[in-house]
Design an enzyme around this catalytic site. Structure first.
Site, PDB file in Angstrom:
ATOM      1  N   GLU A 245      64.846 -12.052  47.423  1.00 17.29           N
ATOM      2  CA  GLU A 245      64.519 -13.469  47.239  1.00 17.29           C
ATOM      3  C   GLU A 245      64.431 -14.082  48.621  1.00 17.29           C
ATOM      4  O   GLU A 245      65.444 -14.230  49.312  1.00 17.29           O
ATOM      5  CB  GLU A 245      65.551 -14.192  46.383  1.00 17.29           C
ATOM      6  CG  GLU A 245      65.150 -15.635  46.125  1.00 17.29           C
ATOM      7  CD  GLU A 245      66.062 -16.361  45.151  1.00 17.29           C
ATOM      8  OE1 GLU A 245      66.449 -17.504  45.462  1.00 17.29           O
ATOM      9  OE2 GLU A 245      66.380 -15.782  44.098  1.00 17.29           O
ATOM     10  N   CYS A 279      66.467 -22.839  48.989  1.00 14.91           N
ATOM     11  CA  CYS A 279      65.191 -22.109  48.929  1.00 14.91           C
ATOM     12  C   CYS A 279      64.182 -22.823  48.037  1.00 14.91           C
ATOM     13  O   CYS A 279      62.971 -22.732  48.266  1.00 14.91           O
ATOM     14  CB  CYS A 279      65.417 -20.689  48.424  1.00 14.91           C
ATOM     15  SG  CYS A 279      66.400 -19.661  49.529  1.00 14.91           S
TER      16      CYS A 279
END
Length: 476
Positions: A245, A279
């Site tokens: 990720e 994020c």
């Protein structure tokens, strides 16, 4: 001055590496702790300890493993306030916000572990002639988790549930910028047998030694695109697995029919919370021209309510950025936008005070030549682009090398259906964040690879094997 240590096979010990890293409070710029950079030898010992503990851990019933994970989760919950304080000290997150995230992570750890109770670790299919094929999913063995600095507790707990419940053992390497809370997490892990969880402290060299180790069967990495590529290269060379990720440049598309004030307030939260160090922060905002003026006015007003300060002060909404390097990135992106014609509607200047602070900032007149629209800013900056239609907003949202998540505000069913086609891992409609324990997704493009969440996380944490049993002779 605290000296941090590794946890290897149930024993705390100082890393063997000679280089030393300091942990700095970003609100005061004071040094809080130090630790040695773990060497490849340290990593090898941690992997060996995890390997020695793995067979006994996997031999326990699923229910017993889940029980031990729950016991650890309960201990963490009892120390949620302490962990939030540590996160505040190491990376600036306000304590109140940090505690809510820790509590959410504990609930997530329990939910992820509970999914093991219904996951099909074994299944059987009988053929028309009486033959039988058994599918057995085995744990991988030793796995590695490398976490970023922005959510130390959340990211560790989010990765560990399926790995541990499936029967794997783990070596964790937290970011060198925020290791304090992770060390405390492991001090609280007495309910897990020695060697099931191991901790190595260090920088990128330590992470590289871990990802390159021949006995590590899966690397779960969250971090930058560049580091993620290195992890993918190392695991690909060894023909082992990785879950990545990586960065995000998440878009928000705002339709003409929504409430501009309420939507601006929601977008401000998504852009500025945790000082934009998420994020999935809202980093590109596309608003329909019919409501753009009202939206921007409300966004600027809401930005002014994000009070800067030390996260230990209950009045603080916007803590510092993690360090000077991250603040320099944010400042550079804003200055680049202004140089190319953007307008600062609020914020945009480093305050005159100690600490790595930067105010909630709203930019208008931005375009795709600017860093703030193409590179991950990871700070409290909301760049707004006015679009002539919802379709234009979707098109521009999709035009990015990132594909982590996106948020859409619309009341039009056809537009909701169109939003589902955005090339990202997660699309939120009329609410930023959210999703139940059954949610699974895979980042797209430069934002990563490997499906995770719900059953997908257990698929990644196990290896299927087929056992084919021929039909009895009498049936042939």
């Amino acid at each position: 001055m605290e000296t941090l240590q590794n946890l290897i096979g149930g024993r705390w010990e100082e890393p063997a590496g000679e280089d030393v890293v300091a942990v700095v409070d970003p609100a005061t710029e004071e040094t809080l702790a130090r630790f040695g950079v773990s060497s490849a030898h340290d990593v090898g010992r941690a992997v060996a300890a995890a390997g020695a503990a793995q067979s006994a851990w996997a031999a326990r019933t699923v229910a017993r493993r889940v029980e031990r994970i729950h016991a650890w989760a309960d201990t963490i919950a009892a120390h949620a306030g302490e962990l939030a304080e540590l996160e505040c000290r190491e990376m600036g997150k306000p304590v109140g916000i940090g505690r809510s995230f820790v509590e959410g992570a504990v609930a997530g750890l329990k939910a992820a572990a509970d999914q093991a109770l219904t996951y099909p670790f074994s299944d059987s299919v009988t053929g028309p002639a009486g033959e039988r094929t058994d599918i057995v999913r085995h744990p991988l063995g030793v796995t590695a988790v490398i976490t970023p600095w922005n959510f130390p507790v959340v990211m560790v707990l989010g990765a560990l549930g399926p790995l541990l419940a499936a029967g794997n053992t783990v070596v964790v390497k937290p970011s060198e910028r925020s290791p304090l809370s992770t060390v405390r997490l492991f001090e609280l892990a007495a309910s897990l047998p020695a060697g099931v969880l191991n901790l190595v402290l260090g920088d990128g060299r330590t992470g590289a030694a871990l990802t390159e180790h021949d006995e590590v069967q899966l690397v779960h990495f969250t971090g930058s695109v560049g580091a993620g590529r290195a992890v993918g290269t190392a695991t690909g060379h060894r023909l082992s697995r990785c879950l990545l990720e990586l960065g995000g440049k998440d878009a928000v598309v705002i339709d003409a029919g929504v409430d501009p004030v309420a939507t601006a307030q929601a977008v401000a939260f998504g852009a500025f919370i945790n000082t934009g160090q998420i994020c999935t922060s809202m980093e590109r905002i596309y608003v329909h021209e019919r409501i753009a003026d009202e939206f921007v006015e409300a966004l600027v007003a809401t930005a002014g309510t994000f009070t800067i300060g030390d996260g230990r002060d209950p009045a603080t909404v916007l803590g510092p950025l993690v360090d000077a390097r991250q603040r320099d990135t944010v400042r550079r992106h804003v200055e680049d936008a202004v140089d190319k014609g953007a307008t600062v509607r609020t914020g945009g200047a480093v305050p005159e005070r100690p600490g790595y602070f930067y105010p909630a900032t709203v930019l208008t007149g931005v375009d795709d030549s600017m860093l703030v629209m193409t590179e991950e800013t990871f700070g409290p900056v909301a760049p707004v682009t006015v679009v002539s239609s919802f379709e234009e907003g979707l098109t521009r949202a999709a035009a990015s090398r990132y594909g982590l998540a996106a948020t859409v505000y619309t009341d039009d069913p056809e537009h909701i259906e169109a939003a589902a086609r955005l090339p990202v891992g997660v699309v939120w409609v009329n609410q930023w964040q959210g999703g139940g324990p059954e949610r699974l997704y895979e980042p797209a493009r430069d934002s990563g690879m490997g499906a995770t969440g719900a059953r997908a996380a257990y698929d990644a944490a196990t290896r299927p094997a087929a056992v084919h049993v021929a039909a009895p002779a009498a049936a042939r």
